[in-house]
Design an enzyme around this catalytic site. Structure first.
Site, PDB file in Angstrom:
ATOM      1  N   CYS A 163      10.592 -43.308 -65.895  1.00 23.20           N
ATOM      2  CA  CYS A 163      10.372 -42.954 -67.291  1.00 23.20           C
ATOM      3  C   CYS A 163      11.614 -42.200 -67.767  1.00 23.20           C
ATOM      4  O   CYS A 163      12.043 -41.237 -67.118  1.00 23.20           O
ATOM      5  CB  CYS A 163       9.129 -42.069 -67.429  1.00 23.20           C
ATOM      6  SG  CYS A 163       8.916 -41.395 -69.097  1.00 23.20           S
TER       7      CYS A 163
ATOM      8  N   ASP B 213       7.623 -45.377 -62.994  1.00 24.84           N
ATOM      9  CA  ASP B 213       6.777 -46.318 -63.729  1.00 24.84           C
ATOM     10  C   ASP B 213       6.669 -47.573 -62.871  1.00 24.84           C
ATOM     11  O   ASP B 213       7.661 -48.020 -62.283  1.00 24.84           O
ATOM     12  CB  ASP B 213       7.406 -46.700 -65.074  1.00 24.84           C
ATOM     13  CG  ASP B 213       7.070 -45.733 -66.186  1.00 24.84           C
ATOM     14  OD1 ASP B 213       6.026 -45.063 -66.094  1.00 24.84           O
ATOM     15  OD2 ASP B 213       7.843 -45.664 -67.149  1.00 24.84           O
TER      16      ASP B 213
END
Length: 126
Positions: free
Chosen positions: A34, A41
């Site tokens: 992120c 992520d």
């Protein structure tokens, strides 16, 4: 030498360039970071394309996806980048890239990008 992450996508000649057929690739273990929090992520990438003259070599695609592991990027940017890089490498007749992003903050995200022959080939990312 062990496989290393790379932005290079190797290709090979389409063995049946005289017909339309689909190649589907599933990559359920995509990881990037992120850009706001630095937290990982995770996404399941699905690529379906109709090759023209070239196909993408799968081991290089694996190493390519791996190259995002330590990069921060928004879901939309990464999904578009994967599609654009594949288009530049193989110039398919048609391609659709879908990224199903794991839940974060109670929300899942799905980003789908398509490109077809006749559209402008994307400019390389900087």
């Amino acid at each position: 030498m062990p496989l290393q992450p790379t932005k290079t996508l190797d290709t090979f000649p389409n063995p049946a360039a005289d017909r339309d057929y689909e190649i589907a690739m599933d990559a359920p273990e995509f990881t990037c970071l992120c850009p706001l929090t630095g937290q990982p992520d995770f996404a399941h990438f699905k690529v379906v394309y109709v090759p023209d003259k070239l196909c993408v070599e799968l081991k290089s695609f694996k190493a390519y996806l791996w190259s995002f592991r330590d990069e921060g990027a928004f879901h939309e940017k990464v999904t578009n980048r994967v599609c654009d890089d594949l288009v530049r490498a193989i110039k398919p007749r048609h391609i659709t890239v879908t990224a199903d992003w794991n839940v974060r903050g109670g929300i899942t995200t799905r980003v789908t990008v398509s490109w077809k022959k006749g559209q402008k080939v994307p400019v390389a990312a900087k």
